[in-house]
Design a protein around this motif. Structure first.
Motif, PDB file in Angstrom:
ATOM      1  N   SER A 151      -3.647 -12.079  -9.004  1.00 49.24           N
ATOM      2  CA  SER A 151      -4.143 -11.572 -10.279  1.00 49.24           C
ATOM      3  C   SER A 151      -5.575 -12.036 -10.537  1.00 49.24           C
ATOM      4  O   SER A 151      -6.410 -11.263 -10.995  1.00 49.24           O
ATOM      5  N   ALA A 152      -5.871 -13.273 -10.222  1.00 51.51           N
ATOM      6  CA  ALA A 152      -7.223 -13.816 -10.430  1.00 51.51           C
ATOM      7  C   ALA A 152      -8.236 -13.149  -9.499  1.00 51.51           C
ATOM      8  O   ALA A 152      -9.387 -12.924  -9.882  1.00 51.51           O
ATOM      9  N   GLN A 153      -7.825 -12.827  -8.292  1.00 54.08           N
ATOM     10  CA  GLN A 153      -8.729 -12.201  -7.328  1.00 54.08           C
ATOM     11  C   GLN A 153      -9.068 -10.768  -7.727  1.00 54.08           C
ATOM     12  O   GLN A 153     -10.166 -10.287  -7.460  1.00 54.08           O
ATOM     13  N   SER A 154      -8.117 -10.085  -8.356  1.00 56.34           N
ATOM     14  CA  SER A 154      -8.360  -8.692  -8.720  1.00 56.34           C
ATOM     15  C   SER A 154      -9.101  -8.561 -10.049  1.00 56.34           C
ATOM     16  O   SER A 154      -9.559  -7.485 -10.384  1.00 56.34           O
ATOM     17  N   ALA A 155      -9.201  -9.655 -10.789  1.00 56.50           N
ATOM     18  CA  ALA A 155      -9.896  -9.605 -12.100  1.00 56.50           C
ATOM     19  C   ALA A 155     -11.392  -9.657 -11.961  1.00 56.50           C
ATOM     20  O   ALA A 155     -12.015  -9.907 -11.041  1.00 56.50           O
TER      21      ALA A 155
END
Length: 155
Positions: A151-155
């Motif tokens: 989730s953090a990488q796609s944000a």
């Protein structure tokens, strides 16, 4: 709810699993950082937190913010910062607008050590998570950690 309520028992089991996962990861990362860089997991964490601050060359925080970031008491934080300052990894200075405030700043040497240690930390973390994923009691927690990462990488 009573002490023998199944919901409380499940909650307690979940907390126990989370605590076990944390302990295993921290121990694995600690060994890798100590052997590879002479750095504890808390020291690494503090360097990492300070490096992410954007108010100055290496970033700085007030001592209370440092204590909150590394989850230590004020006195334990002071001892940690003093040890790291003695090693040339951090510096402290008085706040220019409030002489009661003390800031902690990461030095160039601290940033360099962090740069060198980051791959060791990341590899050790991945190894610890992979090992924990093989434990049925911990697998869902590992999946949750990995979901946060994704989730953090796609944000």
């Amino acid at each position: 709810m009573t002490a023998t309520d199944p919901a409380l028992t499940a909650l307690s089991s979940g907390w126990g699993a989370l605590s076990l996962l944390h302990s295993r990861i921290e121990a694995h990362v600690e060994r890798a950082l100590q052997s590879g860089h002479g750095l504890s997991a808390r020291e690494y964490s503090l360097l990492d937190v300070l490096s992410r601050q954007h108010d100055g060359d290496g970033g700085h925080l007030q001592m209370k913010q440092v204590a909150d970031a590394v989850v230590l008491s004020q006195s334990a934080t002071t001892r940690l910062v003093t040890r790291m300052e003695d090693r040339g990894l951090l510096s402290r200075y008085l706040c220019p607008t409030d002489r009661r405030g003390i800031y902690t700043n990461v030095t160039a040497a601290g940033l360099e050590l962090l740069r060198e240690a980051r791959p060791t930390n990341d590899i050790a973390l991945r190894q610890a998570l992979d090992e924990a994923a093989g434990n049925p009691e911990l697998a869902s927690l590992v999946a949750a950690v990995e979901a946060v990462e994704t989730s953090a990488q796609s944000a």
